[in-house]
Design an enzyme around this catalytic site. Structure first.
Site, PDB file in Angstrom:
ATOM      1  CE  LYS A   1      -4.218  -2.048   1.664  1.00  0.00           C
ATOM      2  NZ  LYS A   1      -3.824  -3.479   1.805  1.00  0.00           N
TER       3      LYS A   1
HETATM    4  C1  LIG Z   1      -4.412  -4.562   1.191  1.00  0.00           C
HETATM    5  C2  LIG Z   1      -3.625  -5.829   1.063  1.00  0.00           C
HETATM    6  C3  LIG Z   1      -3.994  -6.852   0.141  1.00  0.00           C
HETATM    7  C4  LIG Z   1      -5.248  -6.767  -0.708  1.00  0.00           C
HETATM    8  O1  LIG Z   1      -5.157  -5.813  -1.733  1.00  0.00           O
HETATM    9  P1  LIG Z   1      -6.459  -5.309  -2.521  1.00  0.00           P
HETATM   10  O2  LIG Z   1      -5.989  -4.193  -3.364  1.00  0.00           O
HETATM   11  O3  LIG Z   1      -7.457  -4.905  -1.473  1.00  0.00           O
HETATM   12  O4  LIG Z   1      -6.957  -6.463  -3.332  1.00  0.00           O
HETATM   13  C5  LIG Z   1      -3.176  -7.964   0.036  1.00  0.00           C
HETATM   14  N1  LIG Z   1      -2.059  -8.104   0.802  1.00  0.00           N
HETATM   15  C6  LIG Z   1      -1.683  -7.159   1.703  1.00  0.00           C
HETATM   16  C7  LIG Z   1      -0.464  -7.384   2.506  1.00  0.00           C
HETATM   17  C8  LIG Z   1      -2.440  -5.991   1.858  1.00  0.00           C
HETATM   18  O5  LIG Z   1      -2.060  -5.060   2.758  1.00  0.00           O
END
Ligand SMILES: *Cc1c(COP(=O)(O)O)cnc(C)c1O
Length: 462
Positions: free
Chosen positions: A112
């Site tokens: 993120k």
């Molecule tokens: C947020 C997150 C996901 C999921 O991603 P999306 O974009 O919601 O599909 C997967 N792995 C981790 C470690 C995350 O923080």
């Protein structure tokens, strides 16, 4: 370039407006009115470019000149200078034709950061230009909150308030938020659970009177700029492995579908992609929909991959909009039905989707097994989210010749509990974070009462 809502009823917006707006007024999500193509020549010319330069070229048409090129180049360069690896998102070869795209070298060790390091800076730029300030409010059970805080801590025109459930997030995740002592960062520990925190944030967006006219901004994955930033690493990885001359496939650990939707955008722009594999944990709505056309809600399950624990996948709506030939009325009708009862996609959109997407669901027992197996075979320690991807890639890939790129969405040290459960002694934090458990913390504990939370926000914003 204008942006349109997936439900077809909200006004079209500019890039600046869409970044500041979040959800559309008709309940839909904003997407670009048309998808800007990347030609073969443009892809060829990216070979050997830095990540920041590829990022600039991929995102430029979406920004549409609303930030001048030099300023935008500077924003992109600063955003990715915060990553601890020179390649920003390095590719790590696991075996003859399976690669890990390591997205966890940012400040909070999860993917993120790629989007939120950029989004904070873009928001700050637009607010400065307008002579405005804004408040960011969000609820988190982990990853999003810390990445948003790291993305905003240096922003002059933003104050950020992140609510987390008191004593219900892991120590590493809490400290990644509460040890940021910047004077525009406010952590609120709510005496309640994640849903209580989330409900108060939603109520605050619905009625913003408590802020006396100051804008409230959402930084969750419905914000278009987050998707835009994530398109870049698909293009960069594809080019590194031979695109446009060779096809690649991707496997993506998924929850709200923001990450894999960005991959789909890269494909629509012109990246030659053979297959997308959607990996889920036991919260498998995406897998049930793609594999069985069972588009229905099921109760939330707490799993070893908590950042993928969801009931509804918000960004799936953006893919539905494409699968339904951009018919906003059809999308709105489908989603209204979905809110009421189990439903299914129509035949034509489903077929279209299945031509490109496969899926696989991985339960907790299997996550532990995969962490052990992957380590035995490759010497890599996977985090539990990435482990779902590793297994899904092996089980669902359509062929062995096309390079498979599995997205590593978090560093294993961030989810050490699962790694220890799998039988390993633990995972050290990377060097730049090894004093995390000694750092000073700052947060405020508040009861789960909307009035008190809003009063705290109103009084503490700068
Ligand atoms: C947020 C997150 C996901 C999921 O991603 P999306 O974009 O919601 O599909 C997967 N792995 C981790 C470690 C995350 O923080």
């Amino acid at each position: 370039m204008r942006y349109v809502s997936t439900r077809g009823q909200a006004p079209t917006l500019s890039f600046e407006e869409v970044v500041l707006t979040g959800m559309a007024s008709d309940g839909g999500l904003y997407v670009p009115e048309s998808i800007p193509p990347l030609s073969r020549e443009e892809l060829e010319a990216m070979a050997g470019c830095s990540y920041a330069e590829i990022a600039f070229r991929v995102m430029k048409p979406y920004v549409n000149g609303e930030i001048d090129d030099d300023t935008f180049r500077g924003i992109v360069r600063d955003a990715y200078a915060t990553f601890s690896h020179e390649a920003v998102v390095p590719l790590n070869q696991l075996d003859a034709n399976h690669f890990l795209l390591e997205l966890f070298h940012g400040p909070t060790l999860a993917f993120k950061d790629v989007a939120l390091q950029l989004l904070g800076r873009i928001l700050d730029h637009f607010l400065a230009k307008r002579g405005e300030r804004a408040v960011i409010m969000g609820a988190t059970s982990g990853d999003t909150g810390s990445a948003a805080i790291e993305g905003c801590r240096h922003c002059d025109n933003l104050d950020i308030f992140i609510l987390h459930p008191h004593n219900r997030v892991s120590e590493v995740q809490r400290r990644q938020m509460t040890s940021v002592l910047a004077n525009n960062v406010f952590n609120i520990a709510i005496e309640g659970n994640f849903d209580d925190a989330q409900a108060m944030v939603k109520a605050s967006f619905a009625d913003q009177g408590f802020l006396n006219g100051t804008r409230l901004v959402a930084v969750n994955s419905i914000n278009w700029a987050r998707i835009m930033a994530q398109i870049v690493y698909y293009v960069a990885a594809g080019v590194a492995l031979g695109a446009p001359h060779r096809q690649v496939s991707f496997c993506v650990p998924s929850a709200n579908f923001g990450n894999v939707f960005a991959g789909y955008m890269a494909y629509r722009m012109g990246l030659p992609v053979k297959q997308f594999i959607v990996a889920t944990n036991a919260n498998d709505i995406l897998h049930r929909t793609i594999a069985d056309n069972d588009f229905s809600k099921q109760a939330l399950k707490a799993t070893l991959a908590p950042s993928m624990d969801i009931v509804v996948s918000s960004n799936f709506e953006r893919l539905l909009f494409e699968a339904y030939e951009r018919d906003g009325h059809a999308v709105a009708a489908l989603l209204e039905r979905f809110q009421q009862e189990p439903t299914a996609l129509a035949e034509a959109p489903l077929e279209k989707l299945r031509a490109l997407f496969a899926s696989h669901s991985v339960d907790d027992t299997t996550i532990l097994e995969v962490i052990r197996e992957a380590h035995h075979r490759t010497k890599e320690l996977l985090d539990p989210h990435t482990a779902t991807g590793y297994r899904a890639a092996e089980r669902s890939r359509s062929d062995a010749e096309t390079p498979m790129i599995t997205l590593a969405t978090a560093h294993p040290a961030k989810f050490a509990e699962a790694v220890v459960k799998a039988g390993f002694p633990g995972v050290p934090l990377p060097p730049h974070m090894d004093d995390l458990l000694e750092r000073e913390e700052r947060y405020t504990v508040l009861p789960a009462e909307l009035e008190q939370v809003q009063k705290f926000v109103a009084e503490n914003r700068r």
